[in-house]
Design a protein around this motif. Structure first.
Motif, PDB file in Angstrom:
ATOM      1  N   LYS A  27       0.438  29.136  28.649  1.00  0.00           N
ATOM      2  CA  LYS A  27       1.900  29.113  28.610  1.00  0.00           C
ATOM      3  C   LYS A  27       2.443  27.841  29.246  1.00  0.00           C
ATOM      4  CE  LYS A  27       3.934  33.741  28.793  1.00  0.00           C
ATOM      5  NZ  LYS A  27       4.564  34.681  29.706  1.00  0.00           N
ATOM      6  N   LEU A  28       1.887  27.503  30.407  1.00  0.00           N
ATOM      7  CA  LEU A  28       2.318  26.310  31.137  1.00  0.00           C
ATOM      8  C   LEU A  28       2.091  25.056  30.301  1.00  0.00           C
ATOM      9  CD1 LEU A  28       3.371  25.461  33.968  1.00  0.00           C
ATOM     10  CD2 LEU A  28       1.014  24.993  34.559  1.00  0.00           C
ATOM     11  N   LEU A  29       0.920  24.972  29.678  1.00  0.00           N
ATOM     12  CA  LEU A  29       0.637  23.812  28.830  1.00  0.00           C
ATOM     13  C   LEU A  29       1.633  23.724  27.681  1.00  0.00           C
ATOM     14  CD1 LEU A  29      -3.278  23.806  28.584  1.00  0.00           C
ATOM     15  CD2 LEU A  29      -1.829  22.189  29.789  1.00  0.00           C
ATOM     16  N   LYS A  30       1.909  24.853  27.070  1.00  0.00           N
ATOM     17  CA  LYS A  30       2.840  24.888  25.941  1.00  0.00           C
ATOM     18  C   LYS A  30       4.224  24.422  26.383  1.00  0.00           C
ATOM     19  CE  LYS A  30       3.979  28.010  22.158  1.00  0.00           C
ATOM     20  NZ  LYS A  30       3.932  29.382  21.686  1.00  0.00           N
ATOM     21  N   LYS A  31       4.678  24.880  27.557  1.00  0.00           N
ATOM     22  CA  LYS A  31       5.979  24.457  28.069  1.00  0.00           C
ATOM     23  C   LYS A  31       6.018  22.955  28.315  1.00  0.00           C
ATOM     24  CE  LYS A  31       7.768  28.595  30.297  1.00  0.00           C
ATOM     25  NZ  LYS A  31       8.114  29.240  31.559  1.00  0.00           N
TER      26      LYS A  31
END
Length: 192
Positions: A27-31
């Protein structure tokens, strides 16, 4: 032989924890990817089609102003001529141009009032809660008023009853009921 909740079945505590951490990391990478793409878009010139000629004219005007400050009057006239050809926005374009003489236009799209009118579900829930709270407070106040009125009416009723009892229960020196007072009381009642 398999044990319920074992790692082989993929249901162990540590395994679930590891999966949760991996999901959060993805999720963090996607954000981060989204943030970088938004930052890249910020510096590119993407204008709305129907206003593009105005933004370009404004850029030209600013470039000319940097070169020769004396020529600002002639560039404003050119800009006004360019804005006259706009069939979509009309007077609004002229207002934007006149208000933005010193400002530069960013590449972000123009924010309309509708965006501020649309509320998030949290804001709607808060408003709903406030309405319910106000309604409850109003009902409580009304109930309190009714209660006070009822108590006041009961107090007056008891007071009248007590006065009538005092008058009707008076006795003569010999202990007989005082008929004169009773007749006067009835007369007053009839007159009222």
């Amino acid at each position: 032989r398999s044990v319920v909740g074992s790692v082989q079945e993929g249901r162990g505590f540590a395994f679930r924890r590891k999966q949760k951490i991996e999901r959060q990391y993805r999720k963090l990478l996607k954000k981060r990817r989204q943030v970088h793409s938004q930052q890249d878009d910020q510096f590119t010139d993407t204008y709305p089609e129907h206003l593009k000629h105005l933004y370009l004219a404004e850029e030209e005007k600013l470039k000319k102003r940097r070169r020769t400050p004396d020529d600002s009057v002639s560039s404003e006239e050119k800009l006004n001529k360019a804005s006259d050809g706009c069939g979509v926005c009309g007077d609004v374009c002229l207002m934007i141009i006149s208000d933005s003489r010193t400002c530069t236009f960013s590449s972000r799209p123009v924010v309309t009032q509708e965006k501020f009118k649309n509320k998030t579900s949290n804001q709607k829930a808060k408003e709903e809660y406030e309405k319910i709270k106000a309604e409850r407070a109003r009902k409580k106040e009304e109930a309190e008023k009714r209660k006070q009125q009822r108590e006041e009416a009961q107090r007056l009723y008891k007071q009248k009853k007590m006065q009538a009892y005092k008058i009707l229960s008076k006795k003569t020196k010999k202990g007989q009921p005082n008929l004169n007072l009773q007749v006067e009381f009835l007369l007053q009642k009839i007159q009222q």
